[in-house]
Structures are given as C-alpha cells and as structure tokens.
Design a protein around this motif. Structure first.
Motif, mmCIF file in Angstrom:
data_model
loop_
_atom_site.group_PDB
_atom_site.id
_atom_site.type_symbol
_atom_site.label_atom_id
_atom_site.label_comp_id
_atom_site.label_asym_id
_atom_site.label_seq_id
_atom_site.Cartn_x
_atom_site.Cartn_y
_atom_site.Cartn_z
ATOM 1 N N GLU A 135 17.183 -4.948 17.502
ATOM 2 C CA GLU A 135 17.763 -6.250 17.803
ATOM 3 C C GLU A 135 18.090 -7.019 16.517
ATOM 4 O O GLU A 135 17.429 -6.851 15.484
ATOM 5 C CB GLU A 135 16.788 -7.096 18.631
ATOM 6 C CG GLU A 135 16.400 -6.516 19.973
ATOM 7 C CD GLU A 135 15.165 -5.638 19.878
ATOM 8 O OE1 GLU A 135 14.723 -5.341 18.739
ATOM 9 O OE2 GLU A 135 14.638 -5.256 20.946
ATOM 10 N N SER A 136 19.083 -7.862 16.627
ATOM 11 C CA SER A 136 19.384 -8.787 15.540
ATOM 12 C C SER A 136 18.337 -9.898 15.530
ATOM 13 O O SER A 136 17.525 -10.021 16.452
ATOM 14 C CB SER A 136 20.764 -9.398 15.739
ATOM 15 O OG SER A 136 20.794 -10.138 16.959
ATOM 16 N N GLU A 137 18.378 -10.704 14.477
ATOM 17 C CA GLU A 137 17.429 -11.805 14.383
ATOM 18 C C GLU A 137 17.724 -12.838 15.464
ATOM 19 O O GLU A 137 18.872 -13.161 15.735
ATOM 20 C CB GLU A 137 17.516 -12.445 12.999
ATOM 21 C CG GLU A 137 16.472 -13.500 12.737
ATOM 22 C CD GLU A 137 16.504 -13.986 11.294
ATOM 23 O OE1 GLU A 137 17.204 -13.358 10.491
ATOM 24 O OE2 GLU A 137 15.832 -14.985 10.996
ATOM 25 N N SER B 271 22.295 -9.455 19.415
ATOM 26 C CA SER B 271 22.925 -8.148 19.435
ATOM 27 C C SER B 271 21.859 -7.075 19.237
ATOM 28 O O SER B 271 20.774 -7.348 18.714
ATOM 29 C CB SER B 271 24.012 -8.046 18.368
ATOM 30 O OG SER B 271 23.471 -8.197 17.078
ATOM 31 N N CYS B 272 22.194 -5.879 19.654
ATOM 32 C CA CYS B 272 21.262 -4.751 19.585
ATOM 33 C C CYS B 272 22.049 -3.509 19.196
ATOM 34 O O CYS B 272 22.990 -3.121 19.894
ATOM 35 C CB CYS B 272 20.593 -4.568 20.933
ATOM 36 S SG CYS B 272 19.549 -3.096 21.068
ATOM 37 N N SER B 273 21.677 -2.911 18.087
ATOM 38 C CA SER B 273 22.306 -1.673 17.651
ATOM 39 C C SER B 273 21.610 -0.493 18.319
ATOM 40 O O SER B 273 20.371 -0.427 18.329
ATOM 41 C CB SER B 273 22.222 -1.542 16.132
ATOM 42 O OG SER B 273 22.920 -2.584 15.496
ATOM 43 N N ILE B 274 22.409 0.425 18.852
ATOM 44 C CA ILE B 274 21.865 1.539 19.635
ATOM 45 C C ILE B 274 22.397 2.850 19.095
ATOM 46 O O ILE B 274 23.585 2.975 18.805
ATOM 47 C CB ILE B 274 22.258 1.409 21.120
ATOM 48 C CG1 ILE B 274 21.891 0.018 21.657
ATOM 49 C CG2 ILE B 274 21.579 2.490 21.954
ATOM 50 C CD1 ILE B 274 22.451 -0.272 23.023
ATOM 51 N N SER B 275 21.513 3.837 18.994
ATOM 52 C CA SER B 275 21.930 5.179 18.586
ATOM 53 C C SER B 275 21.025 6.191 19.272
ATOM 54 O O SER B 275 19.947 5.858 19.758
ATOM 55 C CB SER B 275 21.845 5.337 17.061
ATOM 56 O OG SER B 275 20.520 5.165 16.613
#
Length: 124
Positions: free
Chosen positions: A6-8, A21-25
């Motif tokens: 997750e972003s801050e 926002s959330c980066s997913i891989s």
C-alpha cells in the motif's frame, strides 16, 4: 504467491479526501478478486470494497457513495478513493487478493494475500 504494498495513508480532517493505492505483483490467478479492508482499534476486520477482473464492485454499506475502488488496466495497481471522510473511517487499511470472491462488511473472511497496511486517521 502475490505481493501487495500500500501507499502511505495520512491524516485528514472530517470531510476531507484521501486516495490510497496498492501495487500488486505475482501469480495472476490469485489476483482474480481484489479488495480493501480495514481494521479499527478494538474492532474486527471489515471488508470495505472489492473488485473483480470484470470491474464489478461491492461496498460495505457505511462507505457507499463516499468510497470508490478501481484498478488499472493491467491490474497491477489498485486504488481506493475516499471522499467525505468521517472519524469512524479511522483505521489501518489493507489491500488484499484472492482467487475466490471476497466478502464486504464484517463477514469478510480470511484472505491469503494481504499488504502490511497503511494508517488513515480522520480528525473531527
């Protein structure tokens, strides 16, 4: 395996807005259903919003009309736009993924892939 980050988060006054926002891989079949959930002090996990590969969304009643879940075309990033925030929205927010549907509300069960969470604080 799926990795989520997750972003801050942040601190805002009631009525304000935040976008998470959330980066997913990772393994795509385990990313069929994406979700945001939150954990407030002294409360159980609450599914806030979910979205599937076709863009179908669900929201818990308390955030309907205020929060919007979305994803980018590659489904590498998940978003949660939060408007008209209230003090009761204060919680640790997590993104999550699963190959099976994820429930919203307090009936949300365990999901195998989760981010570490980001704090959202809403002051009166």
């Amino acid at each position: 395996q799926v990795q989520l980050m997750e972003s801050e988060g942040g601190s805002v006054q009631a009525g304000g807005s935040l976008r998470l926002s959330c980066s997913i891989s990772g393994y795509i079949p385990s990313r069929k259903y994406l979700a945001w959930y939150r954990v407030a002090p002294g409360k159980e996990r609450e599914g806030v919003a979910t979205i599937d590969t076709e863009g179908n969304t669900k929201y818990t009643d308390s955030v309907k009309g205020r929060f919007t879940i979305s994803q980018d075309n590659a489904r590498d990033t998940l978003y949660l736009q939060m408007n008209n925030l209230k003090p009761e929205d204060t919680a640790m927010y997590h993104c999550a993924s699963d190959s099976m549907p994820i429930e919203v509300g307090f009936k949300m069960g365990w999901v195998p892939y989760r981010g570490q969470g980001t704090q959202v604080t809403v002051t009166p």
